[in-house]
Design a protein around this motif. Structure first.
Motif, short mmCIF file in Angstrom:
data_model
loop_
_atom_site.label_atom_id
_atom_site.label_comp_id
_atom_site.label_asym_id
_atom_site.label_seq_id
_atom_site.Cartn_x
_atom_site.Cartn_y
_atom_site.Cartn_z
N GLY A 1 -42.13 -0.25 22.22
CA GLY A 1 -41.04 0.09 23.12
C GLY A 1 -40.44 1.46 22.83
N ARG A 2 -39.22 1.62 23.28
CA ARG A 2 -38.54 2.90 23.17
C ARG A 2 -38.44 3.34 21.71
NH1 ARG A 2 -36.74 5.24 27.17
NH2 ARG A 2 -36.80 3.31 28.39
N GLY A 3 -38.80 4.60 21.48
CA GLY A 3 -38.76 5.16 20.13
C GLY A 3 -40.07 5.05 19.39
N ASP A 4 -40.99 4.21 19.90
CA ASP A 4 -42.30 4.07 19.25
C ASP A 4 -43.26 5.15 19.75
OD1 ASP A 4 -41.55 1.78 17.84
OD2 ASP A 4 -42.07 0.47 19.51
N GLN A 5 -44.32 5.37 18.97
CA GLN A 5 -45.36 6.31 19.35
C GLN A 5 -46.72 5.60 19.39
OE1 GLN A 5 -45.14 9.59 16.58
NE2 GLN A 5 -43.22 10.38 17.45
N VAL A 6 -47.54 6.00 20.35
CA VAL A 6 -48.89 5.45 20.50
C VAL A 6 -49.87 6.62 20.49
CG1 VAL A 6 -50.47 4.18 21.99
CG2 VAL A 6 -48.07 3.48 21.82
N ILE A 7 -50.82 6.58 19.57
CA ILE A 7 -51.81 7.65 19.43
C ILE A 7 -53.05 7.33 20.26
CG2 ILE A 7 -53.40 8.76 17.80
CD1 ILE A 7 -51.26 8.52 15.67
N LEU A 8 -53.56 8.33 20.97
CA LEU A 8 -54.78 8.17 21.75
C LEU A 8 -55.45 9.54 21.89
CD1 LEU A 8 -53.93 7.74 25.56
CD2 LEU A 8 -52.31 8.62 23.89
N PRO A 9 -56.72 9.57 22.29
CA PRO A 9 -57.38 10.87 22.44
C PRO A 9 -56.80 11.67 23.60
CG PRO A 9 -58.79 9.12 23.24
CD PRO A 9 -57.63 8.46 22.59
N GLY A 10 -56.78 12.99 23.46
CA GLY A 10 -56.33 13.85 24.54
C GLY A 10 -57.43 14.14 25.53
N TYR A 11 -58.24 13.16 25.83
CA TYR A 11 -59.34 13.28 26.79
C TYR A 11 -59.53 11.89 27.36
CZ TYR A 11 -64.01 14.72 28.53
OH TYR A 11 -65.10 15.03 29.30
N THR A 12 -58.71 11.58 28.37
CA THR A 12 -58.64 10.21 28.85
C THR A 12 -58.17 10.24 30.31
OG1 THR A 12 -57.78 8.00 28.34
CG2 THR A 12 -56.24 9.83 28.12
N CYS A 13 -57.97 9.08 30.87
CA CYS A 13 -57.42 8.96 32.22
C CYS A 13 -55.91 8.74 32.13
CB CYS A 13 -58.08 7.79 32.94
SG CYS A 13 -57.38 7.46 34.57
N VAL A 14 -55.17 9.35 33.02
CA VAL A 14 -53.72 9.21 32.97
C VAL A 14 -53.29 7.76 33.14
CG1 VAL A 14 -53.31 9.57 35.45
CG2 VAL A 14 -51.56 10.25 33.78
N MET A 15 -54.15 6.95 33.76
CA MET A 15 -53.80 5.54 33.95
C MET A 15 -53.77 4.79 32.62
SD MET A 15 -53.13 5.73 37.00
CE MET A 15 -53.40 7.03 38.20
N ASN A 16 -54.41 5.35 31.59
CA ASN A 16 -54.29 4.79 30.25
C ASN A 16 -52.95 5.16 29.61
OD1 ASN A 16 -56.59 3.30 29.67
ND2 ASN A 16 -57.77 5.09 29.12
N VAL A 17 -52.38 6.25 30.06
CA VAL A 17 -51.12 6.74 29.48
C VAL A 17 -49.93 6.06 30.14
CG1 VAL A 17 -49.84 8.79 28.79
CG2 VAL A 17 -52.31 8.94 29.12
N ASN A 18 -50.07 5.74 31.41
CA ASN A 18 -48.95 5.12 32.13
C ASN A 18 -48.37 3.89 31.44
OD1 ASN A 18 -48.02 6.60 34.34
ND2 ASN A 18 -49.76 6.00 35.61
N PRO A 19 -49.20 2.93 30.99
CA PRO A 19 -48.62 1.76 30.32
C PRO A 19 -47.79 2.11 29.09
CG PRO A 19 -50.88 1.31 30.94
CD PRO A 19 -50.66 2.77 31.16
N ILE A 20 -48.20 3.18 28.38
CA ILE A 20 -47.43 3.62 27.21
C ILE A 20 -46.04 4.09 27.65
CG2 ILE A 20 -47.35 5.31 25.32
CD1 ILE A 20 -50.45 5.40 25.49
N LYS A 21 -46.02 4.86 28.73
CA LYS A 21 -44.74 5.36 29.25
C LYS A 21 -43.91 4.22 29.85
CE LYS A 21 -43.91 9.34 29.56
NZ LYS A 21 -43.20 10.25 28.65
N TYR A 22 -44.60 3.26 30.48
CA TYR A 22 -43.89 2.13 31.10
C TYR A 22 -43.09 1.32 30.08
CZ TYR A 22 -46.77 2.76 35.35
OH TYR A 22 -47.38 3.23 36.47
N VAL A 23 -43.60 1.20 28.87
CA VAL A 23 -42.87 0.42 27.86
C VAL A 23 -41.85 1.27 27.11
CG1 VAL A 23 -44.76 -1.23 27.56
CG2 VAL A 23 -44.61 0.76 26.03
N GLY A 24 -41.78 2.55 27.46
CA GLY A 24 -40.77 3.42 26.85
C GLY A 24 -41.25 4.17 25.62
N ALA A 25 -42.54 4.05 25.27
CA ALA A 25 -43.06 4.71 24.08
C ALA A 25 -43.54 6.13 24.42
CB ALA A 25 -44.20 3.91 23.47
#
Length: 384
Positions: free
Chosen positions: A41-65
């Protein structure tokens, strides 16, 4: 839950040798469920490769991370594990190990780093159904894995996602979320998806794919069909009906596709090997050498071309199926990178790959003749 969806979940879990599988409307919904179940959630960080689809990033933003990007290796397009530790902070809660194009990540290193820091690992297997790392299926090495069965994935149910795990506590949390919060797709959405699947299976072949994709994207923007990505998803704002379960129609399709999965995998390996051989015959570097530690099942076959845009434009006219993944570090090109905490220059290898990489088809409708024609076409350009 309907029995047919339960049956699909059970068969999917059995294929991977895990305890539980959970079906969703889309693959990104499966990732969202996993993040929620892990209390990211908010304040957390999620690491992923910088070569991906934005739809993989949306769920991270949706939970506030906050997403934190790691640059990639030039040969496998996967996260460069030598850069991973420097990205970890006391706010890091999850590492997403994306098996790009179907090439398995260096999971031993990722798991060792994660375990030493008390971080969970989720495997992104959306492009890697059936790939193995040191004899084990990808998706079974981390705490959980998630998959997509969208149009251009290893097999398609039109749209669709699945999360798998053998962790009881995590499974119970996902079960609670789906019981209390998940919504069902509308009758209109299911009907539209059913019709699109019929059209796809009757008319989409390598020679017609480029034209069909252009029409598909146009109709998606107009809201005339159910697309994998709506224009609203290019900003990190969650729709009210985002957390959506799988339909019975998708589950039936998934069961049929699973019954043919071994044949699908064998075909992909055969055509990938043919691409290797055809490129080598032209004194060009073929696919990656994993020296026995990985057995990839590729969703598509990546090739670097210096004249990427020219090749894509000519391919469409020539009836050659040529993919453009990934058009930018957070595919597609329309993504407003700043909205997703990405700055230009953050992942130089990923940005270089986005400028150069096209990908060749491997799906069951690709014949040896089509593969040879595709190689003949791309070798007319300057390969990187």
């Amino acid at each position: 839950m309907d029995k047919i969806i339960e049956e699909y979940q059970q068969k999917f879990a059995r294929f991977f040798g895990v305890e539980w599988a959970f079906a969703f409307w889309k693959g990104r919904v499966a990732l969202y469920a996993l993040l929620r179940a892990l209390d990211v959630g908010r304040g957390d960080q999620v690491i992923l490769p910088g070569y991906t689809c934005v739809m993989n990033v949306n769920p991270i933003k949706y939970v506030g991370a906050k997403p934190v990007y790691v640059d990639i290796e030039p040969d496998t397009f996967n996260m460069n594990v030598n850069l991973l530790e420097e990205k970890i902070t006391n706010k890091t809660k999850v590492i997403i190990a994306q098996h790009t194009y179907g090439y398995p990540c260096e999971m031993d290193t990722i798991m060792k780093i994660a375990q030493s820091s008390g971080i969970c690992v989720i495997e992104d297997c959306c492009l890697a159904l059936g790939s193995k790392y040191k004899g084990k299926m990808v998706g079974t090495l981390g705490l959980a894995g998630y998959f997509s069965s969208q149009w251009n994935k290893p097999y398609t149910t039109g749209l669709g996602g699945m999360a798998i795990t053998s962790d009881r506590e995590l499974s119970e949390r996902i079960e609670s979320l789906t019981t209390n919060e998940i919504c069902s797709p509308s009758s209109r959405e299911v009907l539209m998806l059913r019709m699109q699947l019929i059209v796809y299976r009757l008319f989409i072949f390598p020679r017609t794919t480029a034209m069909a994709q252009g029409l598909f994207r146009y109709l998606t923007k107009k809201g005339a069909i159910v697309g994998s990505s709506s224009t609203s998803e290019f900003e990190p704002v969650k729709a009210d009906d985002f957390f959506k379960g799988m339909s019975k129609m998708q589950a039936r399709s998934g069961i049929r596709q699973l019954s043919k999965i071994e044949k699908n995998i064998a075909h992909r390996r055969k055509i990938a090997q043919l691409y290797d051989e055809l490129l080598a015959a032209k004194d060009l570097k073929p696919g990656r050498d994993f020296r026995g530690w990985a057995e990839p099942v590729l969703v598509r076959y990546p090739v670097r071309i210096k004249e990427k845009q020219k090749a894509l434009a000519q391919a469409a006219k020539a009836g050659i199926e040529l993919g453009s993944w990934f058009e930018c570090p957070l595919h597609p090109i329309e993504t407003p990178l700043a909205s997703y905490d990405y700055e230009s220059g953050m992942c130089p290898e990923a940005e270089k790959a986005a400028r150069q990489v096209v990908n060749l088809p491997l799906h069951p409708r690709v014949s040896e003749k089509t593969a040879a024609k595709t190689i003949e076409f791309i070798t007319g350009f300057t390969l990187s």
